[in-house]
Design an enzyme around this catalytic site. Structure first.
Site, mmCIF file in Angstrom:
data_model
loop_
_atom_site.group_PDB
_atom_site.id
_atom_site.type_symbol
_atom_site.label_atom_id
_atom_site.label_comp_id
_atom_site.label_asym_id
_atom_site.label_seq_id
_atom_site.Cartn_x
_atom_site.Cartn_y
_atom_site.Cartn_z
ATOM 1 N N GLU A 262 0.852 -1.200 0.000
ATOM 2 C CA GLU A 262 0.000 0.000 0.000
ATOM 3 C C GLU A 262 0.877 1.235 0.000
ATOM 4 O OE1 GLU A 262 -2.904 0.607 3.151
ATOM 5 O OE2 GLU A 262 -3.108 -1.562 3.424
ATOM 6 N N GLU A 313 -13.316 6.026 0.048
ATOM 7 C CA GLU A 313 -14.100 5.134 0.911
ATOM 8 C C GLU A 313 -14.769 5.980 2.001
ATOM 9 O OE1 GLU A 313 -12.293 0.988 1.506
ATOM 10 O OE2 GLU A 313 -10.533 2.251 1.190
ATOM 11 N N LYS A 316 -14.889 5.004 5.915
ATOM 12 C CA LYS A 316 -13.661 4.794 6.687
ATOM 13 C C LYS A 316 -13.723 5.573 8.001
ATOM 14 C CE LYS A 316 -10.159 2.349 4.894
ATOM 15 N NZ LYS A 316 -8.959 3.006 4.388
ATOM 16 N N GLU A 322 -8.632 10.045 5.578
ATOM 17 C CA GLU A 322 -8.683 8.603 5.362
ATOM 18 C C GLU A 322 -9.715 8.214 4.307
ATOM 19 O OE1 GLU A 322 -6.796 6.326 6.673
ATOM 20 O OE2 GLU A 322 -5.937 7.132 8.530
#
Length: 341
Positions: A262, A313, A316, A322
């Protein structure tokens, strides 16, 4: 759903023909902690149209795996933390059955490149630490019994917090409290010719220490900084990776390959986030990977990288940024320009 022999043969055919699979060094993470994502078949089409040949998914979701089946895209599939106790404490036939029921029932083994066993367990989720290496070993024995251990490699992504020292990079050292488990993991990776997976986020290092870490240094735009071995670094990405290499060398495993499981940069949610900084960061990471640039300690050694994340997302937890790591919008169009080939 069971994968039949014809589908397996078709997948072998696709993989043998596709240069995207054989030559790709840059993949992407497909996170699904969101309320509004396109359906998985649409996601597969987006990936194919952008030449993305490797994808990391964080858990073996049947609908997602079925959508990838026969696509020619190879996967890094996460084995969730919470299943590790069962995999570690039961006989090997339990691991074989788990693989069949949760993965191979939905996608041919030929499309599975890695199994990422757990995610950032050391320090971040320490309850599962004693189960990690036993789980990996049982899964490997299961793969051996299926004659798949050479084509599917096992590892476990780790965060930079497993290092107690990372500056200068030549001082890279694993947390001494983790050395017993870390040494067992490294020994397994060495014996099976598997990579050490690392999640690397210079953005987070900058957020946590903006006084000492300059924005130019995390965006590949800094004057060279020399460590105490006379090696020069102009970015934190390389420095972090070489810290891991130095830490592995200290434990006698300096030859193990690294895979960046990642890395990424958010487009919103913080003053240093934004489209341009995300583009600059990811573009530099991609160019280094595709060009086999390597790092100062390993010049010219190519390194596979998975960018985070395919989409934003919105569910999250944590800080606002984030939720904003997506490279693509929900329409399937890139929200900033970065090439994967």
């Amino acid at each position: 759903m069971k994968i039949n022999f014809i589908v397996v043969l078709a997948s072998y055919f696709l993989l043998s023909l596709s240069p995207l699979i054989d030559g790709a060094q840059v993949g992407i993470c497909y996170g699904t902690v969101a309320s509004n994502l396109p359906p998985p078949p649409t996601v597969v089409s987006v990936l194919q149209s952008n030449g993305i040949g490797t994808v990391r998914i964080f858990k073996p979701d049947p609908e997602v795996l079925q959508s990838f089946s026969g696509s020619g895209i190879r996967l890094m599939i996460g084995v969730p933390n919470e299943v590790l106790p069962s995999l570690a404490q039961n006989a090997i036939n339990y691991s074989s059955q788990w693989l069949q029921d949760n993965i191979f029932a939905y996608i041919p083994p030929t499309q599975v490149k890695y199994l990422a066993v757990g995610n950032e367990i050391f320090l971040k989720d320490p309850y599962f630490t004693p189960f990690l290496v036993p789980s990996i070993k049982n899964l490997n024995q299961a793969l051996i019994s299926l004659n798949l251990d050479q084509s599917i490699k096992l590892s476990s992504p780790q965060a930079a917090c497993v290092l107690t020292s990372s500056f200068p990079p030549s001082n890279g050292t694993f947390n001494p409290e983790l050395l017993q488990e870390m040494s067992s993991l490294l020994k397994f990776l060495h014996e099976t010719d598997s990579p050490f997976m690392v999640n690397v986020y210079p953005f987070l290092s900058y957020v946590n220490n903006p006084k000492d870490i300059g924005l130019d240094y995390v965006l590949f735009n800094s004057p060279n900084v020399m460590d105490d071995n006379g090696i020069f670094y102009n970015n934190l990405f390389d420095a972090t990776l070489d810290s891991f290499v130095a830490a592995m060398e200290r434990e006698g495993f300096g030859e193990i390959e690294l895979v960046v499981s990642e890395t990424g940069w958010p487009t919103a949610g913080y003053e240093a986030a934004g489209l341009e900084n995300a583009r600059v960061y990811n573009e530099n990471v991609v160019k280094r990977a595709l060009g086999n640039v390597g790092t100062p300690k390993r010049p010219g050694v190519g390194m596979e990288v998975f960018l985070f994340d395919l989409f934003d997302e919105d569910k999250k937890n944590g800080d606002e940024y984030e939720k904003h790591f997506g490279v693509f919008g929900l329409s399937g169009a890139k929200i900033y320009d970065v090439c994967f080939t």
